[in-house]
Design a protein around this motif. Structure first.
Motif, short mmCIF file in Angstrom:
data_model
loop_
_atom_site.label_atom_id
_atom_site.label_comp_id
_atom_site.label_asym_id
_atom_site.label_seq_id
_atom_site.Cartn_x
_atom_site.Cartn_y
_atom_site.Cartn_z
N ASP A 39 76.53 7.90 17.72
CA ASP A 39 76.55 8.31 16.22
C ASP A 39 75.69 9.44 16.14
O ASP A 39 74.58 9.66 16.34
N SER A 40 76.52 10.61 15.66
CA SER A 40 76.13 11.91 15.25
C SER A 40 74.91 11.86 14.09
O SER A 40 73.79 12.61 14.43
N LEU A 41 75.07 10.71 13.45
CA LEU A 41 73.82 10.66 12.35
C LEU A 41 72.87 10.37 13.01
O LEU A 41 71.49 10.64 12.42
N LYS A 42 72.57 9.59 14.03
CA LYS A 42 71.46 9.33 14.54
C LYS A 42 70.72 10.23 15.73
O LYS A 42 69.88 10.31 15.92
N LEU A 43 71.71 11.00 16.20
CA LEU A 43 71.48 11.92 17.28
C LEU A 43 71.04 13.47 16.87
O LEU A 43 70.29 13.99 17.44
N LEU A 44 71.59 13.75 15.60
CA LEU A 44 71.51 15.26 15.42
C LEU A 44 70.57 15.27 14.10
O LEU A 44 70.41 14.50 13.08
N PRO A 45 69.74 16.46 14.08
CA PRO A 45 69.05 16.68 12.94
C PRO A 45 70.07 17.42 11.75
O PRO A 45 71.31 17.40 12.01
N THR A 123 81.62 12.55 15.93
CA THR A 123 81.12 13.54 14.89
C THR A 123 81.10 13.21 13.61
O THR A 123 80.37 13.75 12.76
N TYR A 124 81.68 12.10 13.09
CA TYR A 124 82.14 12.04 11.58
C TYR A 124 80.79 11.12 10.99
O TYR A 124 80.82 11.37 9.78
N GLY A 125 79.90 10.52 11.77
CA GLY A 125 78.77 10.14 10.97
C GLY A 125 78.05 11.37 10.26
O GLY A 125 77.77 11.00 8.98
N ALA A 126 77.72 12.22 11.05
CA ALA A 126 76.98 13.42 10.36
C ALA A 126 78.10 14.29 9.48
O ALA A 126 77.54 14.92 8.41
N LYS A 127 79.27 14.42 10.13
CA LYS A 127 80.29 15.12 8.98
C LYS A 127 80.06 14.57 7.54
O LYS A 127 80.16 15.15 6.70
N ASP A 128 80.54 13.15 7.49
CA ASP A 128 80.67 12.66 6.35
C ASP A 128 79.41 12.51 5.51
O ASP A 128 79.30 12.59 4.23
N ARG A 129 78.38 12.41 6.18
CA ARG A 129 76.86 12.30 5.65
C ARG A 129 76.59 13.59 4.82
O ARG A 129 76.05 13.58 3.58
N TYR A 130 76.78 14.82 5.53
CA TYR A 130 76.41 16.23 5.07
C TYR A 130 77.37 16.81 4.56
O TYR A 130 76.77 17.73 3.65
N GLN A 131 78.42 16.80 4.58
CA GLN A 131 79.64 17.47 3.96
C GLN A 131 79.29 18.83 3.73
O GLN A 131 79.16 19.51 2.74
N ARG A 132 78.78 19.49 4.86
CA ARG A 132 78.61 20.88 5.01
C ARG A 132 79.78 21.89 4.78
O ARG A 132 80.87 21.54 5.05
N THR A 133 79.50 22.91 3.81
CA THR A 133 80.54 23.83 3.45
C THR A 133 81.14 24.74 4.66
O THR A 133 80.22 25.37 5.35
N LYS A 154 88.06 19.76 2.80
CA LYS A 154 87.56 18.60 2.50
C LYS A 154 86.90 17.98 3.78
O LYS A 154 86.55 16.77 3.53
N ASP A 155 86.99 18.53 4.81
CA ASP A 155 86.02 17.87 6.01
C ASP A 155 84.89 18.74 6.33
O ASP A 155 85.04 19.95 6.47
N VAL A 206 78.88 24.06 16.04
CA VAL A 206 79.44 24.30 17.46
C VAL A 206 78.30 23.85 18.55
O VAL A 206 78.77 22.98 19.46
N ASN A 207 77.20 24.44 18.22
CA ASN A 207 76.10 23.85 19.13
C ASN A 207 75.78 22.35 19.21
O ASN A 207 75.81 21.77 20.51
N GLU A 208 75.96 21.76 18.03
CA GLU A 208 75.70 20.41 17.91
C GLU A 208 76.87 19.50 18.27
O GLU A 208 77.02 18.59 18.75
N GLY A 209 77.96 20.34 18.17
CA GLY A 209 79.27 19.56 18.63
C GLY A 209 79.16 19.17 20.04
O GLY A 209 79.57 18.50 20.61
N ARG A 210 78.62 20.22 20.80
CA ARG A 210 78.33 20.20 22.46
C ARG A 210 77.50 19.02 22.46
O ARG A 210 77.47 18.20 23.59
N MET A 211 76.43 18.81 21.90
CA MET A 211 75.57 17.73 22.17
C MET A 211 76.42 16.36 21.76
O MET A 211 76.11 15.43 22.73
#
Length: 260
Positions: A39-45, A123-133, A154-155, A206-211
């Protein structure tokens, strides 16, 4: 060779290539159930905040990548953006030294296709939560796959699913062919960096994608079907190499484009 691998794989409990489960029509399911994926939302800052030193580093990386627009490296980035098969199977062929195809290396092919889903969805837990531009939206400059712009806007940008997929593939292929691990891992790094070159991801994405790739591959090793397919892929690559198979395409041009 393919028929022998199929029979051996079924006996070993690997993927049944005549009845591959599907995630959606034409796309095989991953090895992992949803609750088993990292779960990227739990693993990533959280991603870098606007005005932060970390965002300044991302901005600088994007500016440097902008100097590559229109270059051979830009063209490799555009090719790396394609995650549909059979084209995606060729991304690591030069590094691996043999072609990858559903016909000649069926277990290696399905290993890549199924792990793509696991790594990408992680990756989608964090993708959906942060919706970074995305950077091409923020800096209003060109990206290497303009036909994808509407979809990518939109992603969420953070973390990079492409980077997670490419690094997961690199880690897996380095196990399939340890003698070529350095070349494979270098290609996996370049695959992720292609997203920065393409102006569709920030460097921190990209860095956190590798994580997430590392977390996914670690979890995959607990799955018996994955392990059986990995072993069959090793045998396929060894057989292909013994038969004199060579990577397709212009590997010298790829190496020149990716040279530091």
């Amino acid at each position: 060779m393919a028929a022998a691998a199929l029979l051996a794989g079924c006996a070993a409990g690997g993927t049944n290539l005549s009845a591959v489960p599907e995630f959606r029509p034409g796309v095989p399911a991953g090895y992992l159930a949803a609750e088993a994926r990292p779960d990227s939302l739990k693993l990533l800052p959280a991603p870098p905040a606007q005005g932060s030193p970390a965002q300044a580093l991302d901005d600088d990386a994007a500016r440097q990548a902008g100097t590559l627009r229109g270059s051979p490296r830009w063209q490799v980035a555009a090719t790396d953006a394609v995650l549909t098969f059979p084209q995606a199977a060729s991304a690591f062929s030069c590094a691996l030294g043999v072609p990858v195809s559903a016909k000649d290396t069926p277990y290696l092919n399905i290993l890549l296709r199924r792990s793509l889903v696991d790594a990408g969805l992680s990756t989608y837990g964090a993708k959906d939560r942060y919706q970074r531009t995305r950077p091409f939206v923020a800096n209003k400059t060109a990206m290497c796959t303009p036909d994808d712009a509407a979809k990518l806007e939109k992603d969420g940008s953070y973390p990079s699913g492409h980077s997670a997929i490419g690094w997961a593939w690199a880690l897996i292929l380095a196990e399939v062919e340890p003698a070529r691990a350095d070349a494979i891992l270098a290609r996996g790094r370049a695959f992720g960096q292609s997203r920065v070159v393409c102006n569709v991801h920030w460097q921190s994405d990209v860095n956190e994608g590798r994580m997430m790739a590392a977390a996914t591959v670690a979890r995959l090793h607990a799955d018996p079907t994955f392990r059986a397919d990995l072993e069959q892929a090793r045998r396929e690559v060894a057989a292909a190499r013994a038969a004199g198979a060579r990577a397709p395409g212009n590997c010298q041009a790829e190496a020149a484009a990716l040279a530091p």
